[in-house]
Write a protein that holds these residues in place. Structure first.
Motif, short mmCIF file in Angstrom:
data_model
loop_
_atom_site.label_atom_id
_atom_site.label_comp_id
_atom_site.label_asym_id
_atom_site.label_seq_id
_atom_site.Cartn_x
_atom_site.Cartn_y
_atom_site.Cartn_z
N GLU A 331 0.82 -1.21 0.00
CA GLU A 331 0.00 0.00 0.00
C GLU A 331 0.86 1.26 0.00
O GLU A 331 0.60 2.21 -0.76
CB GLU A 331 -0.92 -0.01 1.22
CG GLU A 331 -2.07 -0.99 1.15
CD GLU A 331 -3.16 -0.56 0.18
OE1 GLU A 331 -3.21 0.63 -0.15
OE2 GLU A 331 -3.93 -1.43 -0.24
N VAL A 332 1.89 1.28 0.85
CA VAL A 332 2.73 2.48 0.91
C VAL A 332 3.59 2.60 -0.34
O VAL A 332 3.83 3.70 -0.85
CB VAL A 332 3.57 2.51 2.20
CG1 VAL A 332 4.67 1.46 2.20
CG2 VAL A 332 4.17 3.88 2.43
N ALA A 333 4.03 1.48 -0.89
CA ALA A 333 4.82 1.52 -2.14
C ALA A 333 3.99 2.10 -3.27
O ALA A 333 4.49 2.91 -4.08
CB ALA A 333 5.31 0.13 -2.50
N LEU A 334 2.73 1.73 -3.35
CA LEU A 334 1.84 2.26 -4.38
C LEU A 334 1.61 3.75 -4.20
O LEU A 334 1.63 4.52 -5.17
CB LEU A 334 0.52 1.50 -4.35
CG LEU A 334 -0.51 1.89 -5.40
CD1 LEU A 334 -0.02 1.54 -6.80
CD2 LEU A 334 -1.85 1.19 -5.12
N ALA A 335 1.40 4.18 -2.96
CA ALA A 335 1.18 5.60 -2.69
C ALA A 335 2.41 6.42 -3.06
O ALA A 335 2.29 7.52 -3.63
CB ALA A 335 0.84 5.79 -1.20
N VAL A 336 3.58 5.90 -2.78
CA VAL A 336 4.81 6.62 -3.10
C VAL A 336 5.03 6.68 -4.60
O VAL A 336 5.41 7.72 -5.15
CB VAL A 336 6.02 5.97 -2.38
CG1 VAL A 336 7.33 6.56 -2.87
CG2 VAL A 336 5.89 6.15 -0.87
N GLN A 400 -2.41 -5.68 -8.41
CA GLN A 400 -1.14 -6.25 -8.01
C GLN A 400 -0.24 -5.15 -7.47
O GLN A 400 -0.01 -4.14 -8.14
CB GLN A 400 -0.45 -6.93 -9.22
CG GLN A 400 -1.18 -8.12 -9.77
CD GLN A 400 -0.49 -8.71 -10.99
OE1 GLN A 400 0.56 -8.24 -11.41
NE2 GLN A 400 -1.09 -9.74 -11.58
N TYR A 401 0.28 -5.34 -6.25
CA TYR A 401 1.18 -4.37 -5.67
C TYR A 401 2.55 -4.42 -6.35
O TYR A 401 2.92 -5.46 -6.90
CB TYR A 401 1.36 -4.64 -4.16
CG TYR A 401 0.14 -4.36 -3.34
CD1 TYR A 401 -0.39 -3.07 -3.27
CD2 TYR A 401 -0.48 -5.36 -2.62
CE1 TYR A 401 -1.52 -2.80 -2.50
CE2 TYR A 401 -1.62 -5.11 -1.84
CZ TYR A 401 -2.12 -3.83 -1.80
OH TYR A 401 -3.24 -3.55 -1.04
N PRO A 402 3.29 -3.33 -6.31
CA PRO A 402 4.65 -3.34 -6.88
C PRO A 402 5.50 -4.43 -6.23
O PRO A 402 5.49 -4.61 -5.01
CB PRO A 402 5.19 -1.95 -6.55
CG PRO A 402 3.97 -1.09 -6.42
CD PRO A 402 2.92 -1.99 -5.82
N THR A 403 6.23 -5.17 -7.04
CA THR A 403 7.13 -6.20 -6.52
C THR A 403 8.33 -5.53 -5.86
O THR A 403 8.97 -4.67 -6.48
CB THR A 403 7.61 -7.11 -7.67
OG1 THR A 403 6.49 -7.70 -8.30
CG2 THR A 403 8.56 -8.18 -7.14
N PRO A 404 8.65 -5.89 -4.61
CA PRO A 404 9.78 -5.24 -3.93
C PRO A 404 11.09 -5.42 -4.70
O PRO A 404 11.44 -6.52 -5.13
CB PRO A 404 9.84 -5.97 -2.59
CG PRO A 404 8.45 -6.43 -2.34
CD PRO A 404 7.94 -6.80 -3.71
N SER A 405 11.77 -4.31 -4.91
CA SER A 405 13.09 -4.30 -5.50
C SER A 405 13.76 -3.03 -4.98
O SER A 405 13.18 -2.27 -4.23
CB SER A 405 13.01 -4.28 -7.03
OG SER A 405 12.62 -2.99 -7.48
N PHE A 406 14.99 -2.77 -5.42
CA PHE A 406 15.65 -1.56 -4.97
C PHE A 406 15.09 -0.31 -5.66
O PHE A 406 15.52 0.80 -5.36
CB PHE A 406 17.16 -1.66 -5.21
CG PHE A 406 17.90 -2.23 -4.03
CD1 PHE A 406 18.24 -1.43 -2.96
CD2 PHE A 406 18.23 -3.58 -3.99
CE1 PHE A 406 18.90 -1.94 -1.86
CE2 PHE A 406 18.91 -4.10 -2.90
CZ PHE A 406 19.24 -3.29 -1.83
N TYR A 407 14.12 -0.48 -6.56
CA TYR A 407 13.53 0.66 -7.26
C TYR A 407 12.02 0.71 -7.13
O TYR A 407 11.38 1.49 -7.83
CB TYR A 407 13.96 0.63 -8.73
CG TYR A 407 15.44 0.84 -8.89
CD1 TYR A 407 15.97 2.14 -9.00
CD2 TYR A 407 16.32 -0.23 -8.88
CE1 TYR A 407 17.33 2.34 -9.12
CE2 TYR A 407 17.69 -0.02 -8.98
CZ TYR A 407 18.18 1.25 -9.10
OH TYR A 407 19.54 1.45 -9.20
#
Length: 408
Positions: A331-336, A400-407
């Motif tokens: 959720e926070v990754a999508l908001a950012v 689908q939420y963003p897949t965690p990566s360094f970006y």
């Protein structure tokens, strides 16, 4: 966050003066520094190199302690407050907002990738000694490798885009294991034997970030310096590191857009001449110019609202610590990601079209108003916008939420 701390700022010299000691909030101190930084931003953009006096002013200001918890000698700011100050400094000078923001990102990396004991030690030492942290963590750059010895590791190779490494005391450095290929991240002194920081940053924008290269020549890295508990991107909480990096970038981009808007507005009101067929006496009354300022304002206000919402969500995720789940992180990754796209698009529009509302005289070389576009264009290429939009599209269409990566 504590409301005040003692740190007088002399805007003329940018140095702490005990004789002029006064109580001020971190934001008040940042605002005074920002006014001083802004006054020389255009000249320093032309010069490039290391903004040594300005970095020392940040050291003396106490703001390098901003995000460090109070129990370790810091100011205990929440991330929303830290990001507001990054944006404020970025509005004055995006290079200084950049290195200041990355300093706090490196400190957060210790907390997210390392153990509580490592964070306690490094936070405390940073607060006591006013250390400035630089970045030598570039996960896409595989030229630096790590070999294993009995009780330590050896880093050798080169890293690029190492922002803030010149004139830093500590580095977050990465290397890939020579045997397994896994990524190792460590916190080491910049002055360690074998660490060679190059003065080779000469890009069109962000010219005083010293984002050049660092070469590691058989650098010894002790076991206790490796941030391996829990390690890079190993838990949902550790995966907040790239989210914070993206959020810091978002606020730098917003600062650039706000600065370009402010400069354009100043020029339109005080220097611009109306086009002869506009039938108005002042450029500020031209309906086409007014319409463009309306578009600028909507873009900035939208990006600000999204960035502030993302910061609040990030603070909530940060507070959860090790209990943070994948959904909350998503959720926070999508908001950012959404805020970052808005900040880039609004900022690039303003930095490009500001000359339409300011006029031909605004292109005078001495004003260096083009630096806003150069800074945002250089930094917004940190990762391709098209792929950020693709991540957002995967959520919008497929949930689908963003897949965690360094970006992401």
């Amino acid at each position: 966050m504590r409301s005040t701390f003692v740190m007088p700022v002399d805007p003329a010299s940018m140095h702490v003066s005990s004789a002029a000691s006064q109580s001020a909030s971190p934001f008040e101190i940042a605002r005074a520094l920002a006014a001083t930084f802004a006054a020389s931003a255009a000249e320093r953009d032309a010069r490039g190199g290391t903004p040594k006096a300005e970095r020392d002013a940040l050291r003396e200001s106490g703001l390098l302690r901003l995000s460090i918890p109070v129990e370790f000698g810091g100011l205990g700011a929440r991330w929303r407050e830290t990001l507001d100050i990054i944006r404020l400094l970025g509005r004055a000078d995006s290079s200084l907002g950049h290195v200041f923001g990355f300093h706090h990102l490196m400190l957060a990396t210790v907390r997210l990738f390392g153990s509580a004991a490592q964070a306690s030690t490094l936070y405390g030492q940073t607060a006591r000694h006013s250390w400035f942290w630089g970045n030598a963590l570039n996960p896409l750059d595989t030229r630096t490798v790590s070999t294993t010895h009995a009780e330590w590791r050896e880093f050798s190779g080169q890293k690029s885009f190492c922002s803030g490494t010149v004139d830093s005391e500590m580095l977050i450095a990465s290397a890939h294991d020579a045997q397994t290929g896994s990524l190792l991240v460590a916190a080491i002194p910049t002055g360690r034997s074998g660490v060679c920081v190059a003065h080779d940053w000469d890009n069109i924008g962000q010219r005083q970030t010293d984002s050049g290269s660092v070469t590691f020549q058989r650098v010894r890295v002790e076991r206790h310096e490796l941030l391996s508990d829990p390690g890079p991107l190993s838990t949902p909480f550790a995966c907040l590191r790239p989210v914070l990096a993206q959020l810091i970038l978002t606020n730098i981009y917003l600062g650039i857009g706000e600065s370009a808007f402010g400069d354009a507005r100043q020029y339109t009101l005080h220097e611009s001449r109306p086009w002869y067929v506009a039938n108005v006496e002042r450029a500020e009354d031209d309906p086409y110019i007014l319409g463009q300022y309306g578009e600028f304002w909507v873009g900035l206000e939208s990006a600000r609202a999204l960035a502030d919402r993302a910061a609040e969500r990030f603070d909530a995720a940060w507070d959860q610590g090790a209990t943070l789940g994948e959904t909350e992180r998503g959720e926070v990754a999508l908001a950012v990601a959404t805020a970052k796209v808005a900040a880039i698009e609004a900022g690039l529009a303003i930095c490009t079209r500001m000359f339409d509302v300011a006029g031909a005289r605004a292109t005078h070389g001495g004003l260096r108003l083009d630096r806003h576009w150069r800074n945002l264009r250089t930094h917004s290429l940190h990762d391709p916008l098209a792929y950020k939009l693709r991540e957002i599209g995967e959520w919008a269409l497929k949930q689908q939420y963003p897949t965690p990566s360094f970006y992401s």
